[in-house]
Write a protein that holds these residues in place. Structure first.
Motif, PDB file in Angstrom:
ATOM      1  N   ARG A  62       0.815  -1.111  -0.015  1.00 28.72           N
ATOM      2  CA  ARG A  62      -0.143  -0.077   0.242  1.00 28.72           C
ATOM      3  C   ARG A  62       0.899   1.305   0.107  1.00 28.72           C
ATOM      4  O   ARG A  62       0.602   2.246  -0.869  1.00 28.72           O
ATOM      5  CB  ARG A  62      -0.919  -0.069   1.337  1.00 28.72           C
ATOM      6  CG  ARG A  62      -1.789   1.061   1.373  1.00 28.72           C
ATOM      7  CD  ARG A  62      -2.693   1.056   2.466  1.00 28.72           C
ATOM      8  NE  ARG A  62      -3.916   2.089   2.412  1.00 28.72           N
ATOM      9  CZ  ARG A  62      -3.504   3.291   3.227  1.00 28.72           C
ATOM     10  NH1 ARG A  62      -2.586   3.316   4.316  1.00 28.72           N
ATOM     11  NH2 ARG A  62      -4.561   4.486   3.251  1.00 28.72           N
ATOM     12  N   LEU A  63       1.564   1.371   1.011  1.00 26.66           N
ATOM     13  CA  LEU A  63       2.936   2.282   0.884  1.00 26.66           C
ATOM     14  C   LEU A  63       3.312   2.735  -0.480  1.00 26.66           C
ATOM     15  O   LEU A  63       3.599   3.670  -1.071  1.00 26.66           O
ATOM     16  CB  LEU A  63       3.672   2.379   1.990  1.00 26.66           C
ATOM     17  CG  LEU A  63       4.543   3.630   2.216  1.00 26.66           C
ATOM     18  CD1 LEU A  63       3.789   4.987   2.168  1.00 26.66           C
ATOM     19  CD2 LEU A  63       5.522   3.460   3.517  1.00 26.66           C
ATOM     20  N   THR A  86      -5.353   1.997  -9.721  1.00 16.15           N
ATOM     21  CA  THR A  86      -6.027   0.877  -9.961  1.00 16.15           C
ATOM     22  C   THR A  86      -5.515  -0.238  -8.953  1.00 16.15           C
ATOM     23  O   THR A  86      -5.994  -1.264  -8.516  1.00 16.15           O
ATOM     24  CB  THR A  86      -5.813   0.194 -11.350  1.00 16.15           C
ATOM     25  OG1 THR A  86      -6.840   1.040 -12.405  1.00 16.15           O
ATOM     26  CG2 THR A  86      -6.568  -1.192 -11.591  1.00 16.15           C
ATOM     27  N   LEU A  87      -4.126  -0.245  -8.908  1.00 14.17           N
ATOM     28  CA  LEU A  87      -3.395  -1.286  -8.031  1.00 14.17           C
ATOM     29  C   LEU A  87      -3.656  -1.048  -6.605  1.00 14.17           C
ATOM     30  O   LEU A  87      -3.869  -1.802  -5.777  1.00 14.17           O
ATOM     31  CB  LEU A  87      -1.853  -1.102  -8.356  1.00 14.17           C
ATOM     32  CG  LEU A  87      -1.401  -1.780  -9.754  1.00 14.17           C
ATOM     33  CD1 LEU A  87      -0.092  -1.332 -10.118  1.00 14.17           C
ATOM     34  CD2 LEU A  87      -1.787  -3.244  -9.554  1.00 14.17           C
ATOM     35  N   LEU A  88      -4.023   0.171  -6.136  1.00  8.06           N
ATOM     36  CA  LEU A  88      -4.295   0.620  -4.645  1.00  8.06           C
ATOM     37  C   LEU A  88      -5.572  -0.040  -4.534  1.00  8.06           C
ATOM     38  O   LEU A  88      -5.886  -0.608  -3.466  1.00  8.06           O
ATOM     39  CB  LEU A  88      -4.207   2.195  -4.486  1.00  8.06           C
ATOM     40  CG  LEU A  88      -2.661   2.609  -4.220  1.00  8.06           C
ATOM     41  CD1 LEU A  88      -2.771   4.125  -4.448  1.00  8.06           C
ATOM     42  CD2 LEU A  88      -2.690   2.098  -2.755  1.00  8.06           C
ATOM     43  N   GLN A  89      -6.529   0.102  -5.472  1.00 11.44           N
ATOM     44  CA  GLN A  89      -7.934  -0.278  -5.330  1.00 11.44           C
ATOM     45  C   GLN A  89      -7.851  -1.925  -5.124  1.00 11.44           C
ATOM     46  O   GLN A  89      -8.465  -2.520  -4.508  1.00 11.44           O
ATOM     47  CB  GLN A  89      -8.744   0.102  -6.368  1.00 11.44           C
ATOM     48  CG  GLN A  89      -8.997   1.712  -6.175  1.00 11.44           C
ATOM     49  CD  GLN A  89     -10.125   2.058  -7.455  1.00 11.44           C
ATOM     50  OE1 GLN A  89     -10.888   1.394  -7.909  1.00 11.44           O
ATOM     51  NE2 GLN A  89      -9.624   3.505  -7.540  1.00 11.44           N
ATOM     52  N   GLU A  90      -7.012  -2.463  -5.964  1.00 14.74           N
ATOM     53  CA  GLU A  90      -6.863  -3.925  -6.037  1.00 14.74           C
ATOM     54  C   GLU A  90      -6.204  -4.304  -4.620  1.00 14.74           C
ATOM     55  O   GLU A  90      -6.490  -5.574  -4.296  1.00 14.74           O
ATOM     56  CB  GLU A  90      -5.961  -4.525  -7.244  1.00 14.74           C
ATOM     57  CG  GLU A  90      -6.692  -4.489  -8.399  1.00 14.74           C
ATOM     58  CD  GLU A  90      -5.894  -4.927  -9.740  1.00 14.74           C
ATOM     59  OE1 GLU A  90      -4.474  -5.243  -9.402  1.00 14.74           O
ATOM     60  OE2 GLU A  90      -6.320  -4.684 -10.746  1.00 14.74           O
ATOM     61  N   LEU A  91      -5.517  -3.656  -3.761  1.00 13.15           N
ATOM     62  CA  LEU A  91      -5.136  -3.784  -2.581  1.00 13.15           C
ATOM     63  C   LEU A  91      -5.969  -3.412  -1.418  1.00 13.15           C
ATOM     64  O   LEU A  91      -5.947  -3.801  -0.399  1.00 13.15           O
ATOM     65  CB  LEU A  91      -3.973  -3.089  -2.107  1.00 13.15           C
ATOM     66  CG  LEU A  91      -2.821  -3.332  -2.871  1.00 13.15           C
ATOM     67  CD1 LEU A  91      -1.619  -2.188  -2.994  1.00 13.15           C
ATOM     68  CD2 LEU A  91      -1.945  -4.698  -2.606  1.00 13.15           C
ATOM     69  N   GLY A  92      -7.388  -3.221  -2.011  1.00 12.98           N
ATOM     70  CA  GLY A  92      -8.427  -3.003  -0.998  1.00 12.98           C
ATOM     71  C   GLY A  92      -8.522  -1.447  -0.546  1.00 12.98           C
ATOM     72  O   GLY A  92      -9.504  -1.103   0.402  1.00 12.98           O
TER      73      GLY A  92
END
Length: 174
Positions: A62-63, A86-92
């Motif tokens: 996340r960071l 998008t990658l942050l959203q995929e991390l929840g």
């Protein structure tokens, strides 16, 4: 329109092996790696750096993605903004929080150590000659270790290079 061809099926063994590893780790081969495949040695070197920083490493995913998003936004790279959002959203991470990270990272929901690391990485991108000593000290005061500081600066440096490459070569979104 891209100023460089995107390689879909590499003809050389190096790029074929790198593509297979990227697909295994990321699920697909992003367009910026397809562009780098025009130079197999550069593709391999960039994948090794990406893998060391974004796939492995000591900071939370996340960071690392937040650092990447902030740098992409500060460098005005729409491709990278979309990718790291998008990658942050995929991390929840909630889309509203992603927007906050992108537009006002000082108010994003991170602990004090992660805030200090994010601020240092952002500042290193925007103004590396001014107050770096103070920001490194502030990160350390919040508990950041040297390996964490180096990784954050490495992510910043890598994403800065990628954003410039993507913009110059007009790499299309994935």
């Amino acid at each position: 329109m891209s100023r460089i061809s995107l390689v879909d099926s590499p003809a050389d063994d190096v790029s074929t092996a790198v593509f297979a590893e990227i697909e295994q780790e990321l699920g697909d081969v992003p367009n910026f790696f397809r562009a780098y495949a025009n130079h197999p040695g550069l593709l391999s070197a960039n994948w090794e750096k990406y893998k060391a920083l974004m796939v492995h490493g000591c900071l939370s995913p996340r960071l690392k993605q937040a650092v990447a998003l902030v740098v992409a936004a500060d460098n005005h790279c729409d491709y990278s903004i979309a990718r790291h959002s998008t990658l942050l959203q995929e991390l929840g991470v909630d889309p509203k929080e992603v927007l906050l990270i992108r537009t006002n990272p000082d108010h994003a929901h991170f602990g004090s150590k992660d805030h200090a690391i994010l601020e240092l990485a952002r500042h290193a991108n925007l103004d590396p000659y001014n107050h770096a000593e103070r920001l490194v000290a502030a990160a350390r005061e919040q508990g950041a270790r040297d390996d964490e500081i180096l990784e954050a600066i490495g992510v910043m440096e890598m994403i800065t290079g990628f954003t410039k490459f993507i913009e110059v070569m007009a790499v299309p979104p994935d």
